[in-house]
Design a protein around this motif. Sequence first.
Motif, PDB file in Angstrom:
ATOM      1  N   GLY A  40      -5.255   0.556   3.233  1.00 51.15           N
ATOM      2  CA  GLY A  40      -3.910   0.991   3.596  1.00 51.15           C
ATOM      3  C   GLY A  40      -4.028   2.166   4.555  1.00 51.15           C
ATOM      4  N   ASP A  41      -2.917   2.830   4.796  1.00 57.07           N
ATOM      5  CA  ASP A  41      -2.972   4.035   5.628  1.00 57.07           C
ATOM      6  C   ASP A  41      -3.454   5.186   4.758  1.00 57.07           C
ATOM      7  N   MET A  42      -4.410   5.918   5.212  1.00 50.92           N
ATOM      8  CA  MET A  42      -4.915   7.062   4.425  1.00 50.92           C
ATOM      9  C   MET A  42      -5.770   7.984   5.280  1.00 50.92           C
ATOM     10  N   THR A  71       0.833  -1.202   0.000  1.00 46.82           N
ATOM     11  CA  THR A  71       0.000   0.000   0.000  1.00 46.82           C
ATOM     12  C   THR A  71       0.871   1.257   0.000  1.00 46.82           C
ATOM     13  N   HIS A  72       2.010   1.184   0.699  1.00 44.76           N
ATOM     14  CA  HIS A  72       2.984   2.281   0.687  1.00 44.76           C
ATOM     15  C   HIS A  72       4.269   1.781   1.323  1.00 44.76           C
ATOM     16  N   LEU A  73       5.278   2.639   1.341  1.00 44.45           N
ATOM     17  CA  LEU A  73       6.602   2.168   1.720  1.00 44.45           C
ATOM     18  C   LEU A  73       7.034   2.603   3.123  1.00 44.45           C
ATOM     19  N   HIS A  74       6.095   2.950   3.979  1.00 42.19           N
ATOM     20  CA  HIS A  74       6.437   3.091   5.394  1.00 42.19           C
ATOM     21  C   HIS A  74       6.967   1.740   5.884  1.00 42.19           C
ATOM     22  N   VAL A  75       7.908   1.808   6.846  1.00 41.58           N
ATOM     23  CA  VAL A  75       8.558   0.590   7.347  1.00 41.58           C
ATOM     24  C   VAL A  75       7.546  -0.463   7.779  1.00 41.58           C
ATOM     25  N   ASP A  76       6.479  -0.030   8.479  1.00 40.82           N
ATOM     26  CA  ASP A  76       5.532  -1.012   9.045  1.00 40.82           C
ATOM     27  C   ASP A  76       4.635  -1.657   7.994  1.00 40.82           C
ATOM     28  N   HIS A  77       4.875  -1.344   6.709  1.00 41.56           N
ATOM     29  CA  HIS A  77       4.100  -1.963   5.630  1.00 41.56           C
ATOM     30  C   HIS A  77       4.986  -2.674   4.605  1.00 41.56           C
ATOM     31  N   SER A  78       6.300  -2.439   4.693  1.00 39.17           N
ATOM     32  CA  SER A  78       7.118  -2.886   3.558  1.00 39.17           C
ATOM     33  C   SER A  78       8.450  -3.543   3.903  1.00 39.17           C
ATOM     34  N   HIS A 116      -4.639   9.628  -0.064  1.00 37.76           N
ATOM     35  CA  HIS A 116      -3.872  10.652   0.631  1.00 37.76           C
ATOM     36  C   HIS A 116      -3.410  10.127   1.990  1.00 37.76           C
ATOM     37  N   HIS A 117      -2.079  10.096   2.189  1.00 36.03           N
ATOM     38  CA  HIS A 117      -1.525   9.649   3.471  1.00 36.03           C
ATOM     39  C   HIS A 117      -0.460  10.671   3.884  1.00 36.03           C
ATOM     40  N   GLY A 118      -0.921  11.873   4.195  1.00 36.17           N
ATOM     41  CA  GLY A 118       0.012  12.951   4.505  1.00 36.17           C
ATOM     42  C   GLY A 118       0.975  13.141   3.347  1.00 36.17           C
TER      43      GLY A 118
HETATM   44 ZN   LIG Z   1       1.812   4.695   6.858  1.00 38.22          ZN
END
Ligand SMILES: [Zn+2]
Length: 319
Positions: A223-225, A97-104, A201-203
């Motif tokens: 995902g985070d949004m 969903t995105h490349l923040h550490v807690d997802h990737s 949109h996730h910041g």
């Molecule tokens: Zn995130």
Amino acid sequence: MNKLFTLNNMLLFFISMSFLPVTIAIEAAARTCDAQRVNLQVLGSGGPELDDGRNSSGYIIWVDGNSKLIVDAGPGTSVAFGAAGGKFEHVSALLLTHLHVDHSSDLPAYIKGSFFTPRQNVLIVAGPTQNALMPSTSDYVQRLMGPKGAFAYLKDYVDKTTDADYKINVVDIDKSDSNKTGYENQLNIDAEITASAVTVHHGPVAAVAWKIQVLGCTLVFSGDMSNNKKVLATFAKGADLLIANNAVPETAGEVAKNLHMTPSEIGEIANSAQVRKLLLSHFMQRTLPTQQLSLKHIRARYSGPVEFAEDGMTIRLNR
Ligand SMILES: [Zn+2]
């Protein structure tokens, strides 16, 4: 002339009569989720915190008992994948969903682990393209496992010119500009599975929501949004399951609300999309003690079934 006109009309009538029921039948079949053959397993229902007792974000979609799809690869989830009985050689795609550490960050752990499996088919890895803050998914894979990456010893999986048991095919999901907000990028994963992504949109972070369509079932991962783009309700229309990240409580401040949906926003989206089931996940210390309060805000807007994700839990798609 009149006769010809009538004849043409009759012909058109018979043609439409013969096609109409077929079209309806196909649409009806496409909407019927084969819930016996598809389900979701939670590998990680936590966020980035170290002390929440949960793995970070990750899921398996099981199809006919095969671990066909992984969505997100947060810390701990590659180990949970094995513990759940997942076979990496059965995975067609790993979607981020995105490349923040807690997802990737478990991506290289999966790839290294795959050395000890009989995997031979191409692995699709797909996630958002770059923005001012974040690299594209293909750049992320290169920086980790490319010839100059931190884990260059895994480069054969990404370098097309060398020999390896299998290759990774990375897909960057287009950033939709303001004209294209809500545009759905579609990937045909295999004969049975379609994955669509929409930019959310996730910041300041490039992020997408994923919609998986398989055997008539539709699963949507927020995902985070935040809901600033207001695309999720349309994207998730009629989904059998919406997995919504409950990372902030209703009382969240402006900074947190610029990154995440509040419970009332989740309720509004679930109601507006008329999803058949809602799974809340990605809990944090600030949302674990407030689960029942979050549920109240959701219940005020959405009347369908709501479940709270736990690591290892399997979610069935029948109501
Ligand atoms: Zn995130």
